[in-house]
Design an enzyme around this catalytic site. Structure first.
Site, PDB file in Angstrom:
ATOM      1  N   TYR A 101      -4.603  -2.093   6.904  1.00 22.84           N
ATOM      2  CA  TYR A 101      -3.418  -1.474   6.305  1.00 22.84           C
ATOM      3  C   TYR A 101      -2.512  -2.568   5.754  1.00 22.84           C
ATOM      4  O   TYR A 101      -2.238  -3.565   6.437  1.00 22.84           O
ATOM      5  CB  TYR A 101      -2.656  -0.668   7.370  1.00 22.84           C
ATOM      6  N   GLU A 189       1.785   0.995  -0.839  1.00 21.69           N
ATOM      7  CA  GLU A 189       0.922   0.941   0.346  1.00 21.69           C
ATOM      8  C   GLU A 189      -0.560   0.994  -0.041  1.00 21.69           C
ATOM      9  O   GLU A 189      -0.936   1.734  -0.945  1.00 21.69           O
ATOM     10  CB  GLU A 189       1.288   2.170   1.179  1.00 21.69           C
TER      11      GLU A 189
END
Ligand code: GDP
Ligand code: MN
Length: 377
Positions: A101, A189
């Site tokens: 991530y 993101e």
């Protein structure tokens, strides 16, 4: 403003981030055609402004074009977190070795962009941040210098042991920061940032929110708005030139001026109620704006009472009163309306409103208390 995955991917690609190709389909036929063009395994992905699409069944792997067609048929029209899927992205499937991530967002507490990275990427990053916060490395970027090379390296170093992967990931992190700044984003993101078995780092998902106040100077970003994917009330408010934010309460608020609108919401809370929205109608007494405001407020089924709070400075209270009377003649409104008007020409305004059968006040406390009572009744 939220943008779709495929749009965020376009921006990431432009910044140099390795992102697999992909095309958009709005029908199952189109999805099949795109899949057969790529050949081999593809992924069919719902394009909605919501996370957790994978868990909701909105991300499906297909071995053949016929299978891609079937998935597209099932995903198009599906509801994910209250949003209807109107488009799917069809993209060649990647072989995944690991999922990490990488995200950056404007952190209000630090008043600066803050990175978060984790080797435990994939679909459950929110869960990781609660159950295992040590699995996330954070870094606040000083806006005077931007993200420095050693900082990108420090973040990437938390994700991998292999120097080749760290090098690639450092570059992606720096490019993500550039894209975030250039897009006027409040959040960008990549989840997951994958490694392939052959040792390549790639972004196979992309998410970005743009700060609305950055849009006016970025027409190419503003043009990515997909109104059909936003709550209709917010689109309507924007078109009518109103500042509107939907909230969870039941007292509909219609106020002139952002500061007074905030104070009104505070007072609603103080008297034990909960505002259904923030709405600033601006300095206008234009009945069209009042009609739009009332239509937006009453389209929320939670609204049990409607509260007008108008301070007449340059705005004349009698103009506003006429606007309200005119607006309520044009549309049928079920919840009771209470109105507080004070300032320029308030006497005239109160007369107009009383004649039209409204409860009108000059005291802010009294009207808010009344609106809260009516919402509870
Ligand atoms: P999200 O659930 O909305 O975040 O959608 P993602 O694009 O992140 O996809 C969810 C999950 O589907 C990923 O974490 C992967 O495990 C899987 N997935 C997505 N794309 C691919 C792909 O190209 N190949 C493989 N093998 N899995 C994929
Ligand atoms: Mn994802």
């Amino acid at each position: 403003m939220d943008i779709h995955e495929y749009q965020a991917k376009e921006r990431f690609r432009a910044a140099g981030i390795p992102v697999p190709p992909g095309e958009i389909a709005t029908t199952a036929d189109e999805a099949e055609a795109i899949a057969s063009k790529y050949g081999g395994m593809v992924v069919v992905k719902a394009q909605v402004h919501s996370g957790g699409r994978g868990k909701a069944g909105g991300v499906k792997l297909a071995k053949t074009a016929a299978e891609a067609r079937e998935h597209a048929f099932n995903i198009l029209g599906m509801e994910i977190n209250g949003l209807t899927v109107q488009k799917v992205l069809v993209t060649p499937a990647e072989d995944i070795a690991t999922e990490a991530y990488v995200g950056v967002l404007v952190d209000r507490k630090n008043q600066a962009a803050t990175f978060m990275v984790s080797a435990a990427g994939g679909v459950d990053i929110e869960e990781v941040s609660h159950s295992n916060p040590d699995a996330i490395r954070k870094l606040t970027v000083d806006p005077r210098y931007g993200l420095l090379p050693h900082q990108a390296f420090w973040l990437a170093n938390f994700l991998y042991d292999d120097p080749g992967l760290i090098k690639q990931a450092s570059k992606v992190i720096a490019q993500l920061y550039d894209s975030f700044v250039e897009s006027g984003a409040s959040m960008a993101e990549i989840n997951p940032l994958i490694t392939t078995p052959s040792g390549e780092v790639k972004a196979i998902d992309a998410k970005m929110s743009i700060d609305d106040s950055e849009l006016f100077r970025r027409p190419e970003v503003a043009s990515m708005r997909d109104s059909s994917s936003e709550p209709p009330s917010e689109t309507k408010a924007r078109d009518a030139g109103l500042s509107y934010v939907k909230l969870d309460g039941n007292v509909g608020c219609c106020v002139n001026g952002a500061g007074l609108a905030m104070a009104t919401m505070d007072l609603v809370k103080y008297y034990g109620g909960a505002p259904a929205n923030f709405l600033d109608i601006g300095g206008s007494s234009n009945p069209d704006k009042v009609v739009a405001a009332l239509e937006i407020i009453t389209s929320d089924p939670n609204v049990k009472s409607i509260l007008f709070n108008i301070f007449g400075g340059i705005t004349r209270c009698d103009d506003v009163a006429n606007g309200i009377v005119e607006a309520t003649r044009r549309i049928d409104i079920k919840p009771p309306i209470v109105i507080r008007l004070t300032g320029t020409n308030e006497d005239l305004a109160l007369e107009i409103l009383k004649e039209a059968g409204f409860s009108a006040y000059t005291s802010m406390d009294a009207v808010v208390e009344k609106a809260v009572q009516l919402a509870k009744a």
